[in-house]
Design a protein around this motif. Structure first.
Motif, short mmCIF file in Angstrom:
data_model
loop_
_atom_site.label_atom_id
_atom_site.label_comp_id
_atom_site.label_asym_id
_atom_site.label_seq_id
_atom_site.Cartn_x
_atom_site.Cartn_y
_atom_site.Cartn_z
N SER A 75 31.10 8.44 50.75
CA SER A 75 31.69 9.32 51.76
C SER A 75 33.19 9.14 51.88
O SER A 75 33.91 10.05 52.31
CB SER A 75 31.04 9.04 53.13
OG SER A 75 29.66 9.28 53.08
N VAL A 76 33.66 7.95 51.53
CA VAL A 76 35.09 7.62 51.64
C VAL A 76 35.56 7.03 50.32
O VAL A 76 34.86 6.24 49.69
CB VAL A 76 35.35 6.61 52.77
CG1 VAL A 76 36.84 6.28 52.88
CG2 VAL A 76 34.84 7.14 54.11
N GLY A 77 36.75 7.44 49.90
CA GLY A 77 37.32 6.89 48.67
C GLY A 77 38.73 6.38 48.89
O GLY A 77 39.53 7.00 49.61
N TYR A 78 39.02 5.24 48.28
CA TYR A 78 40.36 4.63 48.37
C TYR A 78 40.93 4.54 46.96
O TYR A 78 40.36 3.88 46.09
CB TYR A 78 40.28 3.24 48.98
CG TYR A 78 39.69 3.22 50.38
CD1 TYR A 78 40.45 3.62 51.48
CD2 TYR A 78 38.38 2.78 50.59
CE1 TYR A 78 39.91 3.61 52.76
CE2 TYR A 78 37.84 2.76 51.88
CZ TYR A 78 38.61 3.18 52.95
OH TYR A 78 38.07 3.16 54.22
N VAL A 79 42.06 5.19 46.74
CA VAL A 79 42.71 5.17 45.43
C VAL A 79 44.02 4.42 45.55
O VAL A 79 44.99 4.93 46.12
CB VAL A 79 42.95 6.60 44.90
CG1 VAL A 79 43.51 6.55 43.49
CG2 VAL A 79 41.66 7.41 44.93
N THR A 80 44.03 3.19 45.05
CA THR A 80 45.21 2.33 45.22
C THR A 80 45.80 1.89 43.89
O THR A 80 46.69 1.05 43.87
CB THR A 80 44.83 1.07 46.04
OG1 THR A 80 43.92 0.27 45.27
CG2 THR A 80 44.18 1.43 47.36
N GLN A 124 36.31 11.91 52.71
CA GLN A 124 37.61 11.38 53.15
C GLN A 124 38.24 10.61 51.99
O GLN A 124 37.64 9.69 51.45
CB GLN A 124 37.42 10.46 54.35
CG GLN A 124 38.72 9.97 54.98
CD GLN A 124 38.47 8.88 56.02
OE1 GLN A 124 38.16 7.74 55.68
NE2 GLN A 124 38.58 9.23 57.30
N LEU A 125 39.45 10.98 51.62
CA LEU A 125 40.14 10.32 50.51
C LEU A 125 41.47 9.74 50.97
O LEU A 125 42.22 10.39 51.70
CB LEU A 125 40.39 11.32 49.37
CG LEU A 125 40.86 10.69 48.05
CD1 LEU A 125 39.72 9.92 47.39
CD2 LEU A 125 41.38 11.75 47.08
N HIS A 126 41.74 8.52 50.51
CA HIS A 126 42.98 7.83 50.84
C HIS A 126 43.73 7.53 49.54
O HIS A 126 43.13 7.05 48.57
CB HIS A 126 42.70 6.51 51.56
CG HIS A 126 41.95 6.68 52.85
ND1 HIS A 126 42.57 6.64 54.08
CD2 HIS A 126 40.64 6.91 53.10
CE1 HIS A 126 41.66 6.82 55.03
NE2 HIS A 126 40.48 7.00 54.45
#
Length: 226
Positions: free
Chosen positions: A75-80, A114-116
């Motif tokens: 549901s949520v993704g973090y691209v760092t 939700q994407l960060h």
């Protein structure tokens, strides 16, 4: 943060400065039901590392579709993840644009809401310079993919105590007299980047959002986190 407890999330770039700080913060706070750490290789974590219970997924960023099944349910993704301009122009573009957008597109395809994305200060798709132009293109194209929420972070000089690159260490001491009076001006610790991301993650169930956080706004968001 109770709204996050039943969610599955992924973190891409978790071995880098911001991803490392973020994955540790997530683990310490026990925020999510399931956390997937995505990378090009498996990393052996000691038993006392709070992330040792997280699932590690090894992917080929050149053929990311093969790993689509692993991303399902997130549901949520973090691209760092990110490279540096010093690594060469072609490698920089491959990692910071090709791989990053491949992750964003796949996340959107499997229904991530939700994407960060950790970008950089000065990002501008219309810039004449490769680094800010590439970051700006990613920001723009991510926002157009159709995610319900997209949060973009533009840190300035990244401070990672004990782990700084030589250039970062030199830059830090050059601007230290200024930051002593205004700490939020042009630097931020990786831990505060992570905290600002988590603070915005709590807005998961608050409707459509497209937000770009400046360096000072990231400091404020980090301070708001209990």
């Amino acid at each position: 943060m109770d709204s996050l407890k039943n969610l599955k999330v992924f973190v891409v770039g978790w071995t880098g400065a911001c991803g490392d700080a973020l994955s540790l913060e997530i683990a310490k706070r026990k925020l999510f039901k399931e956390v997937m750490l995505v990378g090009r290789r498996r990393v052996e974590l000691t038993g006392d590392d709070p992330r040792s219970k997280f699932e590690q997924v090894v992917v080929d960023f050149e053929d990311l579709e093969k790993s689509a099944e692993s991303f399902k349910g997130c549901s949520v993704g973090y691209v760092t993840m990110g490279s540096t301009r010093q690594s060469g122009a072609s490698n920089f573009v491959k990692v910071d644009y090709d791989y990053t957008m491949a992750v964003a597109k796949l996340a959107n395809e499997v229904g991530c809401k939700q994407l960060h994305y950790v970008s950089a200060v000065g990002a501008n798709k219309d810039s004449c310079f490769l680094y800010p132009k590439t970051k700006g293109k990613v920001e723009h194209e991510m926002a157009e993919l159709g995610f319900e929420q997209v949060f973009i972070y533009r840190p300035a000089l990244l401070i990672r105590p004990g782990k700084e690159r030589v250039v970062e260490r030199i830059s830090y001491y050059i601007i230290k007299p200024v930051t002593a009076f205004k700490p939020t001006w042009n630097q931020i610790e990786a831990e505060n980047v992570a905290k600002s991301i988590i603070a915005k993650s709590t807005e998961f169930d608050q409707g459509k959002k497209r937000e770009i956080l400046s360096n000072s706004q990231m400091h404020e968001a980090a301070q708001s986190l209990a």
